[in-house]
Design an enzyme around this catalytic site. Structure first.
Site, PDB file in Angstrom:
ATOM      1  N   LYS A 178      -8.715  -0.816  -4.505  1.00 53.59           N
ATOM      2  CA  LYS A 178      -8.565   0.215  -3.494  1.00 53.59           C
ATOM      3  C   LYS A 178      -7.552   1.227  -3.983  1.00 53.59           C
ATOM      4  O   LYS A 178      -6.595   0.886  -4.685  1.00 53.59           O
ATOM      5  CB  LYS A 178      -8.073  -0.403  -2.176  1.00 53.59           C
ATOM      6  CG  LYS A 178      -7.717   0.617  -1.100  1.00 53.59           C
ATOM      7  CD  LYS A 178      -7.040  -0.045   0.078  1.00 53.59           C
ATOM      8  CE  LYS A 178      -6.513   0.990   1.043  1.00 53.59           C
ATOM      9  NZ  LYS A 178      -5.789   0.402   2.173  1.00 53.59           N
TER      10      LYS A 178
ATOM     11  N   GLU B 294       3.309   3.482  11.976  1.00 54.92           N
ATOM     12  CA  GLU B 294       3.328   2.365  11.029  1.00 54.92           C
ATOM     13  C   GLU B 294       4.742   1.931  10.661  1.00 54.92           C
ATOM     14  O   GLU B 294       5.436   2.585   9.879  1.00 54.92           O
ATOM     15  CB  GLU B 294       2.553   2.728   9.755  1.00 54.92           C
ATOM     16  CG  GLU B 294       2.411   1.549   8.817  1.00 54.92           C
ATOM     17  CD  GLU B 294       1.321   1.739   7.780  1.00 54.92           C
ATOM     18  OE1 GLU B 294       1.227   0.902   6.882  1.00 54.92           O
ATOM     19  OE2 GLU B 294       0.561   2.723   7.894  1.00 54.92           O
TER      20      GLU B 294
END
Length: 464
Positions: free
Chosen positions: A220, A269
Site C-alpha cells: 500500500k 486521527e
C-alpha cells in the site's frame, strides 16, 4: 471580571534571577496560576499583539484546550534522530527548571507544543518556507482550560544580564493583554479562486502506483494532492478555529504559527495519547461519506464495514500500530473488528488501542515508531515513504506529520495532521490523500480526496 489567584510571581522571578547571576547561567522559570474568565479563542487572538508564534490545541474527546503564546524554549531538529534529540533536550530543560505549580493538572507547567514534518529532512520548500522541519516550543504563556477551570502558566528564560524589573513589568503587561477579552467581529473570508494542482497528472500517479503494487514490491502507498485557494483578504485564523471548533467537534482542532504562516486544521486521527502512564492509540483508515438521510447513512456505513479494499487498508494500520505499541507498552488491548467513527462529513473504520506505558520510555518514543502509520505512508513503511518522496506531486511539509503536546509528567497527546491547510496571508494550500492498493481506481481515489477536503473548504469560503 478576570481574577488571578497568584503567589507573587514577581518574587519568584527575582529569586531565579539572583541564582542566574550567582551561577552565571540562564535558568528556566515556570509558575502556574489558576485564573477565571478567559476564553481560549480570545487568549489566542490577543496573542497576536505579543508574538507571531502561537499554538492552539483542542481535544477531540474531552473539554481540554491548550493555547501557547510566544517562546521560552524552542527546539527544532531534523534528520533521523529528531524525536530522540527533541526528547533529550526537553528533559534537560525540565530537569533544571525552577518551577512553582501547586496544581496536579495535566497540560500545565513546562508543556511543549508543536509538530514534526512528514519527512525527517528539511521541509523549507514551497509552500513551507516559514516552517522548520520540526519544532516543539515551551511557550512563554500557556493557557490550559478543562472542566475544572483555567490555568495560566508563565515560562520565562532568565539570563544573568537581564534587567529583571523590566522583565517583570513586560510579563505583567503581556498577561493583561492576553486576558483582555476581544470584541472584534472576525468576518469570514470570501473565496476568489480555487486551483487544483495538476489533478490529471495526480490521477496518473495513482495508476502508476497500482502497477507497482501489482508486482508485490509494496502492499500500500498513500498519495496526497494539493488544492490552492485565494481570498479577497487575509484569513482570520481565530475565525477559522472558531468555525472548526463548532463544525468539527469530534476532531482535534489545531493551529501552529511560524513567522506569520499558519498550519491549521481539524483532524479526527489520534496517533497516541499518554495519561497517567495509560497509553491510548487509534487505528483510523477506511473512509466513506455521511448519508443525506438516516437510512442512507446506515447503508453507507454497512457498505464500508463490508468493503474488502477498506478493510484491508484498515488491517494494515492495526497490525503496524500493534507492533509499534508492543515495543513500549504492556497489557496491549486491541479489538478484533473495527467500529464506525462518524464525523460531520465522513465516517471511518475505527479500532481503539489501549495499553500501559513501560517505565523508561516517553511519549515521543512511541510517536517515533508510529510515524508514519500505513494510513499516511503505506507498507512496507520505508519503501512506501521512499516511493512518496520520488513520485508525489507536492511537498507535504507538516501535513500528515505528528502534531501535539507533551508535559513534564509523561502526559501528552499527538494526532496526525490531516484535514488541514497551510495559510499564508490571502492564500491557502489544502491537502488530502488516499491509500492506494493494487485494485485502486484513479477516479474513485480522486473523488475520495474531494470528500476529505470538504471540512477545510467549508470554513474557508467553499461549499461543505
Amino acid at each position: 471580571m478576570l481574577q488571578v489567584k497568584t503567589f507573587h510571581i514577581e518574587d519568584k522571578l527575582r529569586k531565579v534571577h539572583e541564582e542566574a547571576v550567582g551561577k552565571n547561567l540562564s535558568l528556566l522559570m515556570s509558575a502556574t496560576e489558576k485564573i477565571e474568565g478567559v476564553d481560549p479563542l480570545s487568549f489566542f487572538d490577543q496573542g497576536k499583539r505579543i508574538d507571531e508564534h502561537r499554538h492552539f490545541w483542542k481535544s477531540a474527546e474531552e473539554d481540554f484546550t491548550l493555547v501557547g503564546i510566544g517562546s521560552a524554549i524552542s527546539i527544532s531538529k531534523e534528520g533521523q534522530g529528531r524525536f530522540q534529540e527533541t526528547d533529550k533536550e526537553l528533559s534537560e530543560w525540565r530537569n533544571n527548571v525552577r518551577q512553582w505549580n501547586p496544581y496536579d493538572k495535566k497540560g500545565t507547567g513546562t508543556v511543549a507544543l508543536g509538530g514534526f514534518g512528514f519527512r525527517p529532512d528539511s521541509t523549507a520548500e514551497e509552500p513551507w518556507e516559514e516552517f522548520p522541519n520540526s519544532n516543539m516550543t515551551i511557550p512563554e504563556f500557556l493557557l490550559t482550560s478543562d472542566e475544572a477551570g483555567s490555568f495560566l502558566t508563565t515560562n520565562l528564560l532568565i539570563h544573568p544580564d537581564d534587567d529583571i524589573e523590566a522583565v517583570i513589568q513586560k510579563s505583567e503587561e503581556d498577561k493583561r493583554k492576553l486576558c483582555t477579552s476581544y470584541s472584534d467581529e472576525h468576518a469570514p473570508v470570501h473565496l476568489e479562486k480555487i486551483e487544483e494542482v495538476r489533478p490529471e497528472e495526480w490521477k496518473r500517479t495513482i495508476a502508476e502506483a497500482t502497477e507497482k503494487l501489482a508486482d508485490g514490491t509494496l502492499s500500500k502507498v498513500v498519495l496526497a494532492r494539493e488544492v490552492r485557494l485565494t481570498f479577497d483578504s487575509a484569513a482570520s485564523i481565530t475565525k477559522v478555529l472558531q468555525d472548526l471548533s463548532s463544525m468539527q467537534n469530534s476532531s482535534y482542532v489545531f493551529a501552529f504559527e511560524h513567522k506569520g504562516a499558519y498550519f491549521v486544521g481539524a483532524t479526527p486521527e489520534r496517533l497516541v495519547k499518554v495519561e497517567n502512564d495509560e497509553l491510548f492509540s487509534a487505528c483510523l483508515a477506511g473512509t466513506t461519506p455521511r448519508g443525506d438521510s438516516e437510512e442512507e447513512d446506515e447503508r453507507l456505513g454497512c457498505e464500508l464495514l463490508g468493503d474488502h479494499k477498506n478493510r484491508l487498508e484498515h488491517d494494515f494500520v492495526v497490525q503496524m500500530i500493534r507492533g509499534a505499541v508492543e515495543t513500549y507498552a504492556q497489557d496491549v488491548d486491541i479489538p478484533e473488528t473495527p467500529l464506525l467513527y462518524k464525523l460531520r462529513n465522513l465516517q471511518h473504520l475505527y479500532t481503539p488501542v489501549r495499553a500501559s506505558l513501560k517505565e523508561g520510555f516517553s511519549l515521543l518514543d512511541v510517536v517515533k515508531d508510529l510515524h508514519p502509520t500505513p494510513a499516511l505512508g503505506g507498507l512496507p513503511q520505508q519503501q512506501a515513504v521512499d516511493y512518496i518522496e520520488n513520485h508525489e506531486l507536492m511537498n507535504r511539509g507538516w501535513y500528515a506529520g505528528p502534531i501535539g503536546w507533551i508535559d513534564g509528567g509523561r502526559n501528552g497527546e499527538f494526532a496526525v495532521a490531516i484535514r488541514s491547510a497551510l495559510i499564508r496571508g490571502n492564500k491557502a494550500s489544502l491537502f488530502a490523500g488516499c491509500g492506494v492498493v493494487k485494485d485502486s481506481q484513479p477516479e474513485a481515489e480522486y473523488e475520495e480526496t474531494k470528500v476529505k477536503l470538504k471540512p477545510m473548504l467549508a470554513v474557508l469560503g467553499g461549499e461543505e
